[in-house]
Design an enzyme around this catalytic site. Sequence first.
Site, mmCIF file in Angstrom:
data_model
loop_
_atom_site.group_PDB
_atom_site.id
_atom_site.type_symbol
_atom_site.label_atom_id
_atom_site.label_comp_id
_atom_site.label_asym_id
_atom_site.label_seq_id
_atom_site.Cartn_x
_atom_site.Cartn_y
_atom_site.Cartn_z
ATOM 1 C CG HIS A 195 -71.218 -52.877 -12.560
ATOM 2 N ND1 HIS A 195 -70.326 -51.705 -12.229
ATOM 3 C CD2 HIS A 195 -72.255 -52.044 -12.843
ATOM 4 C CE1 HIS A 195 -70.738 -50.544 -12.870
ATOM 5 N NE2 HIS A 195 -72.024 -50.974 -13.065
ATOM 6 N NE ARG A 302 -75.988 -51.321 -14.126
ATOM 7 C CZ ARG A 302 -76.686 -51.511 -12.837
ATOM 8 N NH1 ARG A 302 -77.587 -52.233 -12.754
ATOM 9 N NH2 ARG A 302 -76.550 -50.310 -12.079
ATOM 10 N NE ARG A 338 -75.835 -48.340 -18.629
ATOM 11 C CZ ARG A 338 -75.294 -48.491 -17.477
ATOM 12 N NH1 ARG A 338 -75.416 -47.386 -16.534
ATOM 13 N NH2 ARG A 338 -74.611 -49.531 -17.113
ATOM 14 C CD GLU A 437 -73.606 -42.757 -15.567
ATOM 15 O OE1 GLU A 437 -73.585 -43.671 -14.386
ATOM 16 O OE2 GLU A 437 -73.658 -43.096 -16.570
ATOM 17 C CG ASN A 460 -74.927 -47.095 -8.507
ATOM 18 O OD1 ASN A 460 -75.414 -46.870 -7.273
ATOM 19 N ND2 ASN A 460 -75.163 -48.032 -9.257
ATOM 20 C CG ASP A 461 -70.711 -44.455 -12.231
ATOM 21 O OD1 ASP A 461 -69.740 -44.623 -11.730
ATOM 22 O OD2 ASP A 461 -71.340 -44.814 -13.225
ATOM 23 N NE ARG A 471 -70.148 -48.053 -9.203
ATOM 24 C CZ ARG A 471 -70.996 -48.000 -10.317
ATOM 25 N NH1 ARG A 471 -70.964 -47.159 -11.297
ATOM 26 N NH2 ARG A 471 -71.910 -49.035 -10.255
ATOM 27 C CB CYS A 508 -81.553 -46.318 -13.034
ATOM 28 S SG CYS A 508 -80.309 -45.501 -13.851
HETATM 29 C C1 PEP Z 1 -75.278 -45.542 -11.682
HETATM 30 O O1 PEP Z 1 -74.126 -45.487 -11.728
HETATM 31 O O2 PEP Z 1 -75.742 -45.250 -10.767
HETATM 32 C C2 PEP Z 1 -76.038 -46.578 -12.682
HETATM 33 C C3 PEP Z 1 -77.175 -46.953 -12.586
HETATM 34 O O3 PEP Z 1 -75.068 -47.336 -13.534
HETATM 35 P P1 PEP Z 1 -73.758 -48.265 -13.333
HETATM 36 O O4 PEP Z 1 -74.115 -48.910 -11.898
HETATM 37 O O5 PEP Z 1 -74.080 -49.170 -14.229
HETATM 38 O O6 PEP Z 1 -72.791 -47.564 -13.371
HETATM 39 MG MG MG Z 2 -72.969 -45.565 -13.979
#
Ligand code: PEP
Ligand code: MG
Length: 584
Positions: A195, A302, A338, A437, A460-461, A471, A508
């Site tokens: 993040h 976020r 979100r 995710e 990402n997740d 990650r 996203c």
């Molecule tokens: C993701 O997991 O891809 C996402 C957009 O949320 P975050 O990166 O905040 O976990």
């Molecule tokens: Mg996520």
Amino acid sequence: MSGQEVRFHGVGVAPGIARGIVFLHHPDDEEPPKRRIDDSEVAREIARFETALIATRAQILEMQQRIAEAIGAKDASIFDAHLLVVEDRTLIDEVLRNLEREKFNVEFVFAEVANRYARTLSEIDDPYLRERAFDIHDVTRRVIRNLLGRSTKTLSTIDLPQVVVAHNITPSDTATLNRQMVLGFATDVGSRTSHTAIMARSLNIPAVVGLKDVSQRLRPGDHVLLDGTNGMVILNPSDHTLWEYGEIELKLEHVEEVLTSLRDTSSTTVDGRHVILSANIELPEDVPLVLEAGAEGIGLYRTEFFFLNKNDLPSEEEQYATYRTVAESILPQSVIIRTLDLGGDKFLSHSHLPTEINPFLGCRAIRFCLDRPDIFKAQLRAILRTSALGNVRIMFPMISGLSELRQAKEVLETCKAELREEGAAFAEEIELGIMIEVPSAVLVADALAREVDFFSIGTNDLIQYTIAVDRVNERIAHLYEPTHPAILRLIEMTVSAAHANGIWVGVCGEMAGEITLTPLLLALGVDELSASAGLVPRVKKAVQTLDNKECSRLLEEIRGLDSATEILARCEEVARRHYAELLN
Ligand code: PEP
Ligand code: MG
């Protein structure tokens, strides 16, 4: 005279070039070093401790005076409690006793004693005493900084434009940093989808992570050049290097000019397929960047960043005011808010939640919210009230299956009923979506799609949970492969479940901003891409130069490949053919 040029190589996570002097950042919660001392050193340690207490007292008094002048004596009086901590005889005497008995350096002994005090107070069920625990925590950090001779400046208070170098920067650090003063970030650890990296991209601050021991090799005040595109930090850049980078900057300026001119154009392929292009934000201050980038609204807000670094949880009213500011400033476009995604690598500074061994697999996101309906409801009510503006959608993170979704929807319905009862305005038909995710959500996506209005794929997740690769762990970053065939299949399955049930689906996660992968995402049939604002113009340019039919051919070709590297190479070929100038 400047010294020898030295190059440090890492991973570029936010593009751009920064030049400036180094600000060495030490996180406040960094453990103080532990070192045995001899009998002969005890007196010196005591003297150091006394000097640090005096310095801390002076700093608190100075801060108190500044605040009294700026906002009034009442607010400044909160520092009285801090002063009491530096003057607390019981605490000081215990430190001195332990120092003589245990023979460790004083910062270590002091941290141990003070943290024990704070812990004991925080465990007592009394709000006043819990507040005192925060005071002790604050003052402890200050005393330790003084003992270690570290600057008392933090990322929120640095007052000169500098390049921030640190072992690590946490999402909480980034949530309150003084963005005008941070020219770039360079860290020893980190990854593309942490993040912190995401925040750097949102803020348009060039950043390089994974530089191993850069925070130990650089000193405050060193001159550096940071190249966030190629993942490099150069200490004492030579005249030749500066000249080379001057040339690169000229080229980049040209590319930027072209990208800026696209602001009011549409993200449509040469053969007429429109893909919605929106932006991700972390804080309300990001909205102007979204507008400048020419995005079609906010695809992911976020909200948890607003909860980081606060002494108290933001109230429903505070949240309402914040969400309203965002929703109003993005009108007539819309914002997907979100709900809280705390946990993983984002933690509340004041919560006394048990530490988890696997926070990414623990009480994160919707699980935390379902566990704390008080916090969840305050947020949902604030979002619902904002929805009266007509441009708000809600999205739940980390949904893993139908029953979890239904539980969350039930809380949402309760909030709606309460607001109805109170006569408060909100959009009855507010659109509700979920993040896809967690792999289990993909496998039951058809059932989920029947109960929501849209999906947004959090790659990402999704990548982290599918390939079982943390990650934020740079040691296994090579295994974190967005083009892994398993990931492509999961995206395809999600899209097909969404479309079969008549709902739209976006991406996203950071994949949405990777222009090398734009041809692939288009071919996989997603309806929306939501990327960091700074990347939106590049994605728009990429979409505008691509041909939908060519993307489909790419997908067919890729189906025959089973290695992530080969698939990536094929995507790169297509991207390079169409927009090489954006890739360099
Ligand atoms: C993701 O997991 O891809 C996402 C957009 O949320 P975050 O990166 O905040 O976990
Ligand atoms: Mg996520």
